[in-house]
Design an enzyme around this catalytic site. Sequence first.
Site, PDB file in Angstrom:
ATOM      1  CE1 TYR A  47      -3.054  -3.035   0.303  1.00 19.33           C
ATOM      2  CE2 TYR A  47      -3.581  -2.389   2.540  1.00 19.33           C
ATOM      3  CZ  TYR A  47      -3.757  -3.236   1.465  1.00 19.33           C
ATOM      4  OH  TYR A  47      -4.653  -4.279   1.573  1.00 19.33           O
TER       5      TYR A  47
HETATM    6  P1  NAP Z   1     -14.138  -1.048   0.389  1.00 23.28           P
HETATM    7  O1  NAP Z   1     -13.879  -0.932   1.822  1.00 23.28           O
HETATM    8  O2  NAP Z   1     -15.227  -1.935  -0.088  1.00 23.28           O
HETATM    9  O3  NAP Z   1     -14.425   0.395  -0.247  1.00 23.28           O
HETATM   10  C1  NAP Z   1     -13.573   1.478  -0.067  1.00 23.28           C
HETATM   11  C2  NAP Z   1     -14.114   2.605  -0.922  1.00 23.28           C
HETATM   12  O4  NAP Z   1     -15.408   2.964  -0.432  1.00 23.28           O
HETATM   13  C3  NAP Z   1     -13.263   3.850  -0.908  1.00 23.28           C
HETATM   14  O5  NAP Z   1     -13.169   4.332  -2.237  1.00 23.28           O
HETATM   15  C4  NAP Z   1     -14.055   4.822  -0.051  1.00 23.28           C
HETATM   16  O6  NAP Z   1     -13.927   6.154  -0.541  1.00 23.28           O
HETATM   17  C5  NAP Z   1     -15.473   4.352  -0.220  1.00 23.28           C
HETATM   18  N1  NAP Z   1     -16.284   4.577   0.990  1.00 23.28           N
HETATM   19  C6  NAP Z   1     -16.025   4.152   2.250  1.00 23.28           C
HETATM   20  N2  NAP Z   1     -17.012   4.532   3.093  1.00 23.28           N
HETATM   21  C7  NAP Z   1     -17.916   5.218   2.331  1.00 23.28           C
HETATM   22  C8  NAP Z   1     -19.132   5.877   2.608  1.00 23.28           C
HETATM   23  N3  NAP Z   1     -19.645   5.903   3.860  1.00 23.28           N
HETATM   24  N4  NAP Z   1     -19.784   6.496   1.606  1.00 23.28           N
HETATM   25  C9  NAP Z   1     -19.283   6.476   0.344  1.00 23.28           C
HETATM   26  N5  NAP Z   1     -18.134   5.869   0.006  1.00 23.28           N
HETATM   27  C10 NAP Z   1     -17.442   5.243   1.000  1.00 23.28           C
HETATM   28  O7  NAP Z   1     -12.845  -1.495  -0.458  1.00 23.28           O
HETATM   29  P2  NAP Z   1     -11.305  -1.685  -0.247  1.00 23.28           P
HETATM   30  O8  NAP Z   1     -10.666  -0.454   0.260  1.00 23.28           O
HETATM   31  O9  NAP Z   1     -10.847  -2.265  -1.548  1.00 23.28           O
HETATM   32  O10 NAP Z   1     -11.192  -2.821   0.856  1.00 23.28           O
HETATM   33  C11 NAP Z   1     -11.175  -2.514   2.231  1.00 23.28           C
HETATM   34  C12 NAP Z   1      -9.827  -2.784   2.840  1.00 23.28           C
HETATM   35  O11 NAP Z   1      -9.561  -4.188   2.778  1.00 23.28           O
HETATM   36  C13 NAP Z   1      -8.646  -2.134   2.126  1.00 23.28           C
HETATM   37  O12 NAP Z   1      -8.484  -0.763   2.457  1.00 23.28           O
HETATM   38  C14 NAP Z   1      -7.530  -3.010   2.604  1.00 23.28           C
HETATM   39  O13 NAP Z   1      -7.157  -2.626   3.914  1.00 23.28           O
HETATM   40  C15 NAP Z   1      -8.178  -4.394   2.598  1.00 23.28           C
HETATM   41  N6  NAP Z   1      -7.966  -5.096   1.314  1.00 23.28           N
HETATM   42  C16 NAP Z   1      -7.115  -6.126   1.272  1.00 23.28           C
HETATM   43  C17 NAP Z   1      -6.894  -6.771   0.069  1.00 23.28           C
HETATM   44  C18 NAP Z   1      -5.945  -7.928   0.026  1.00 23.28           C
HETATM   45  O14 NAP Z   1      -5.424  -8.311   1.052  1.00 23.28           O
HETATM   46  N7  NAP Z   1      -5.712  -8.499  -1.140  1.00 23.28           N
HETATM   47  C19 NAP Z   1      -7.529  -6.407  -1.094  1.00 23.28           C
HETATM   48  C20 NAP Z   1      -8.413  -5.368  -1.014  1.00 23.28           C
HETATM   49  C21 NAP Z   1      -8.619  -4.740   0.196  1.00 23.28           C
HETATM   50  P3  NAP Z   1     -13.612   7.405   0.450  1.00 23.28           P
HETATM   51  O15 NAP Z   1     -12.141   7.393   0.667  1.00 23.28           O
HETATM   52  O16 NAP Z   1     -14.109   8.553  -0.333  1.00 23.28           O
HETATM   53  O17 NAP Z   1     -14.406   7.177   1.701  1.00 23.28           O
END
Ligand code: NAP
Length: 267
Positions: free
Chosen positions: A64
């Site tokens: 990251y």
């Molecule tokens: P997510 O949590 O499903 O979605 C994050 C997105 O949603 C961001 O663009 C965020 O934008 C938006 N968001 C969050 N709260 C919101 C709200 N209340 N209203 C509107 N938009 C909102 O997806 P992710 O970040 O891909 O996954 C979550 C976490 O899981 C990652 O950050 C990471 O730590 C982990 N992860 C791990 C892996 C892996 O190990 N391979 C892969 C993917 C993810 P804003 O910034 O504008 O809020």
Amino acid sequence: MEMRPLGSTGLVVSVIGLGTVKLGRDQGVRYPGGARIPSDDEARELIHAAADLGITLIDTAPAYGTSEARLGALLAGQRDRWTIVTKVGEEFEGGVSRFDFSAAAVRASVERSLARLRTDRVECVLIHSDGVIENAPAIDDTIDELERLKARGLVQYFGASTKTVSGGLRSLDRCDVVMVTLNLAAKDDLSVIAEARKRSKGVFIKKALASGHAAVGGAGAGTAGLGLDPVGASLRFALNTPGVSSVIVGTSSPTHLAENCRVVGGV
Ligand code: NAP
């Protein structure tokens, strides 16, 4: 903020965790509108907001970008209030991911993570799977090294962030924790979560908002027709799934973080 046990580890974590991809990386992401790396003031505000909301869990990774190093500075002086999850096996440089799950790479990665995070141990390290290692015999060498790091006290618990149902199920054999995808359009890992529950393993959820597409009604995010509260519906679906310990939601917005806690009844 509701707190839940992380499987049988003895750790207790907030049901909403903070995912920090956006803290340090703006390339190779699939968020609607991409990602903008927050300034130092914005990052500090985000961590303060998380603490004020009762969040105790932070997820990061070497892949990251500057996330780990920024967290090291941001969490200085408050290390003990946080449960830190980081990862091994993936590097992201020059816009490209590289994977190395060898014992030597895992050891070097954890030692570097501790230096970046300015700490002497992390509560949890996950294998940052490419979708292949989790189904390959070589994962046993990766896990053997994680066990040695655990014995050295550098890592308290370990697991795998997986991409396939078979890999998730297999990782339960030797891991304390699994991180799987669950949202209204991606339910395949429900079988992994059910098995993890049977075996008292910790379960973190990633992509509960389909990487943000659920919040904006994106095609294929499973939230079409859900009305005015797709974020709440998505987060409650994940958290109400038996066996789930915590939903790690990625955000760089204190306002969104507060909304996410409110819609699950946290504040
Ligand atoms: P997510 O949590 O499903 O979605 C994050 C997105 O949603 C961001 O663009 C965020 O934008 C938006 N968001 C969050 N709260 C919101 C709200 N209340 N209203 C509107 N938009 C909102 O997806 P992710 O970040 O891909 O996954 C979550 C976490 O899981 C990652 O950050 C990471 O730590 C982990 N992860 C791990 C892996 C892996 O190990 N391979 C892969 C993917 C993810 P804003 O910034 O504008 O809020």
